[in-house]
Motif scaffolding. Structure first.
Motif, PDB file in Angstrom:
ATOM      1  N   ARG A 124     -24.847  -3.638  13.125  1.00 45.00           N
ATOM      2  CA  ARG A 124     -24.210  -3.088  11.833  1.00 45.00           C
ATOM      3  C   ARG A 124     -22.839  -3.412  11.821  1.00 45.00           C
ATOM      4  N   THR A 125     -22.222  -2.936  10.566  1.00 44.93           N
ATOM      5  CA  THR A 125     -20.977  -3.271  10.076  1.00 44.93           C
ATOM      6  C   THR A 125     -20.082  -2.115  10.930  1.00 44.93           C
ATOM      7  N   PRO A 126     -18.736  -2.535  11.391  1.00 40.59           N
ATOM      8  CA  PRO A 126     -17.868  -1.663  12.053  1.00 40.59           C
ATOM      9  C   PRO A 126     -17.932  -0.039  11.537  1.00 40.59           C
ATOM     10  N   MET A 127     -18.231   0.118  10.218  1.00 44.46           N
ATOM     11  CA  MET A 127     -18.053   1.285   9.444  1.00 44.46           C
ATOM     12  C   MET A 127     -19.149   2.235  10.308  1.00 44.46           C
ATOM     13  N   VAL A 128     -20.203   1.754  10.563  1.00 43.75           N
ATOM     14  CA  VAL A 128     -21.462   2.689  11.042  1.00 43.75           C
ATOM     15  C   VAL A 128     -20.841   2.760  12.600  1.00 43.75           C
ATOM     16  N   ASP A 129     -20.244   1.887  13.437  1.00 40.45           N
ATOM     17  CA  ASP A 129     -19.773   2.149  14.638  1.00 40.45           C
ATOM     18  C   ASP A 129     -18.735   3.289  14.795  1.00 40.45           C
ATOM     19  N   ILE A 130     -17.850   3.106  13.651  1.00 42.46           N
ATOM     20  CA  ILE A 130     -16.823   3.923  13.878  1.00 42.46           C
ATOM     21  C   ILE A 130     -17.381   5.539  13.361  1.00 42.46           C
ATOM     22  N   ALA A 131     -18.363   5.335  12.651  1.00 42.14           N
ATOM     23  CA  ALA A 131     -19.045   6.892  12.116  1.00 42.14           C
ATOM     24  C   ALA A 131     -19.706   7.449  13.110  1.00 42.14           C
ATOM     25  N   ARG A 132     -20.327   6.640  13.997  1.00 38.91           N
ATOM     26  CA  ARG A 132     -21.016   7.134  15.239  1.00 38.91           C
ATOM     27  C   ARG A 132     -20.016   7.776  16.354  1.00 38.91           C
ATOM     28  N   GLY A 133     -19.016   6.847  16.498  1.00 41.78           N
ATOM     29  CA  GLY A 133     -17.839   7.340  17.419  1.00 41.78           C
ATOM     30  C   GLY A 133     -17.248   8.575  16.999  1.00 41.78           C
ATOM     31  N   VAL A 134     -17.177   8.832  15.829  1.00 38.80           N
ATOM     32  CA  VAL A 134     -16.363   9.992  15.244  1.00 38.80           C
ATOM     33  C   VAL A 134     -17.235  11.131  15.105  1.00 38.80           C
ATOM     34  N   PHE A 135     -18.450  10.834  14.997  1.00 38.05           N
ATOM     35  CA  PHE A 135     -19.451  12.151  14.885  1.00 38.05           C
ATOM     36  C   PHE A 135     -19.809  12.547  16.403  1.00 38.05           C
ATOM     37  N   GLY A 136     -19.914  11.378  17.471  1.00 37.46           N
ATOM     38  CA  GLY A 136     -20.056  11.796  18.741  1.00 37.46           C
ATOM     39  C   GLY A 136     -19.098  12.777  19.108  1.00 37.46           C
TER      40      GLY A 136
END
Length: 213
Positions: free
Chosen positions: A111-123
């Motif tokens: 996926r785009t970096p946006m999703v990876d960043i969101a996953r990291g933030v939510f984690g």
């Protein structure tokens, strides 16, 4: 609608409905991962088998114990059981957060970096919410404890809303939606879950200030 969800039973049924898909999917993965029978679109996660396995196993425990924590009768009549389930909830939530970050670091994203960043933030947000929930209960601040438990559950099970939105598309196309538009919808669905949880918390505090005790 929101007033209805402030009541314990409707709230629990609502949570069960919106988390059923990710919980069932995680439960299936618990048996698929050791045997290598997972679907092709999940094969990329096999590079981190341990993190993936403990992530889905903890997801099942977290998803099931979460709604039970909001049963007032359980808290009042079976306090010891409530505390045991609460510890399972916290431990499984911490495992979800840590294993999710581990998977994020090991697995190549599709996926785009946006999703990876969101996953990291939510984690990270999940770990913080759990820590604050534990700190609140040690201080006997029941209202704040419940608020942070709700936030933790919303963050940890935010994929429930994503699943409700994406699963019909998956059934029609046979594959998960991809692209910038789907990634925006993915993150927006997760954020919407957290926003809704915050609204429930604020309305509950005003309507029933002693309901969390």
């Amino acid at each position: 609608m929101l007033r209805l969800l402030l009541r314990p039973i409707p709230l629990i049924l609502f949570l069960v409905f919106f988390t059923a898909i990710p919980i069932l999917n995680s439960l299936v993965n618990v048996f698929q991962i050791p045997t290598g029978t997972y679907p092709e679109d999940s094969a990329r996660l096999a590079v981190a088998p341990l993190s993936w396995f403990v992530h889905v196993l903890a997801g099942v425990a977290f998803g099931i114990t979460g709604p039970v924590q909001f049963v007032r009768a359980l808290r009042q009549r079976f306090g010891a059981l409530h505390r045991v389930l609460g510890r399972i909830f916290v431990v499984s939530g911490a495992i979800i957060g840590l294993s999710g970050l581990s998977i994020l670091a090991q697995v190549t994203s599709q996926r785009t970096p946006m999703v990876d960043i969101a996953r990291g933030v939510f984690g990270v947000a999940l770990l913080i919410a759990l820590a604050l929930a534990m700190a609140a209960i040690r201080n006997r601040d029941f209202q704040r404890h419940r608020a942070w438990v709700i936030r933790a559950y919303a963050v940890g099970m935010g994929l429930g809303t994503v699943a409700v939105v994406f699963f019909p598309i998956y059934l029609v196309t046979g594959q998960p939606p991809i692209g910038l538009g789907s990634d925006i919808l993915f993150v927006a669905s997760w954020v919407l879950t957290i926003v809704f949880a915050e609204v429930v918390i604020r309305r509950s505090c005003r309507a029933h200030p002693k309901a969390f005790e």
